[in-house]
Design a protein around this motif. Structure first.
Motif, PDB file in Angstrom:
ATOM      1  N   VAL A   3       0.834  -1.203   0.000  1.00  0.00           N
ATOM      2  CA  VAL A   3       0.000   0.000   0.000  1.00  0.00           C
ATOM      3  C   VAL A   3       0.875   1.262   0.000  1.00  0.00           C
ATOM      4  O   VAL A   3       0.539   2.269  -0.604  1.00  0.00           O
ATOM      5  N   THR A  56      -3.093   3.355   6.839  1.00  0.00           N
ATOM      6  CA  THR A  56      -2.067   2.300   6.777  1.00  0.00           C
ATOM      7  C   THR A  56      -0.728   2.832   7.291  1.00  0.00           C
ATOM      8  O   THR A  56      -0.009   2.133   8.012  1.00  0.00           O
ATOM      9  N   GLU A  79      -9.068   6.104  13.998  1.00  0.00           N
ATOM     10  CA  GLU A  79     -10.291   6.555  13.350  1.00  0.00           C
ATOM     11  C   GLU A  79     -11.484   5.974  14.127  1.00  0.00           C
ATOM     12  O   GLU A  79     -11.460   4.797  14.504  1.00  0.00           O
TER      13      GLU A  79
END
Ligand code: ATP
Length: 230
Positions: free
Chosen positions: A16, A42, A83
């Motif tokens: 990623v 990430t 989050e």
């Protein structure tokens, strides 16, 4: 203080992040912006040890921390406000804050209550029953209870009204001044670039721009892509 060099990371064989380099200095507020799916979350996960670092180096105070466990990285002073806050919804605000103080012997709540006075009257309230803004304040306050060198906040503004976002953002300079540097991932680019001193733009797993937040805020490419204005 945090020095990331050529970091690569991802999930299993799916890469990623490529070649990500960034720095956060003591007392600094740094924003990380970029489109959905760019790899911002990430990156925070790799920095806090939740997922492994596949390449490159992460240094904290000059010492490499990649390959270390989540607990070890937290112990060395990196706090991650994830989050969606992830409070212990069934515990009170006081209990949530005390859990944040695991690294410390003295568990003085006063400094975080001065920072977020709204929490003072809610210490005995169950965290899950508070408004989204109060929960975000509680999550940040819980993170601060360990007196971290670096606090990483993922999507501070998620689900919050602009006024509440502004109220919380206004507290960040005080946090940075007191010795906890901040790396904030944010969809609300205007708010993030207003409060941060520097920022990085992450697109498709690569850092594509970085610089002083004020100059990025004035940059036509950023204005078009992230603020919808020319
Ligand atoms: P957003 O703002 O939408 O959260 P982001 O920039 O934080 O975006 P990430 O959540 O880091 O992006 O996701 C980057 C990429 O990694 C995406 O393609 C996503 O599908 C993928 N990804 C995220 N979590 C996992 C996982 N647990 N396993 C496999 N792939 C994942």
């Amino acid at each position: 203080m945090l020095d990331v060099e050529n970091l690569a990371a991802g999930y299993g064989r799916v890469q990623v992040l490529w070649d990500v380099s960034l720095q956060v200095q003591r007392h600094e507020i740094v924003a990380l912006i970029g489109p959905n799916g760019a790899g911002k979350t990430t990156l925070l996960r790799a920095l806090s040890g939740i997922i492994p670092v596949a390449g490159g180096t992460v240094r904290l105070h000059g010492k490499p921390i990649n390959g270390r466990s989540v607990e070890d990285i937290a112990y060395r002073g990196v706090t991650h406000v994830p989050e969606g806050r992830r409070l212990f919804a069934g515990l009170t605000v006081r209990e949530n804050l005390l859990l944040g103080a695991w690294r410390r012997r003295d568990k003085n709540l006063e400094p975080v209550l001065e920072l977020f006075p709204n929490l003072r009257g809610r210490l005995n309230q169950v965290a899950g029953s508070m408004s989204g803004g109060e929960q975000q304040m509680c999550a940040i306050a819980r993170g601060l209870m360990s007196q971290p060198a670096l606090m990483m906040i993922d999507e501070l503004s998620l689900g919050l009204a602009p006024k509440v976002v502004e109220e919380i953002m206004q507290r960040l300079p005080d946090i940075a001044a007191s010795g906890t540097a901040i790396l904030v991932v944010e969809q609300d680019v205007d708010a993030a670039l207003t409060v941060a001193e520097r920022a990085y733009v992450l697109e498709n797993g690569h850092i594509t721009m970085d610089g002083q937040a004020a100059s990025l805020l004035a940059d036509p490419k950023i204005r078009m892509a992230y603020l919808g204005v020319a």
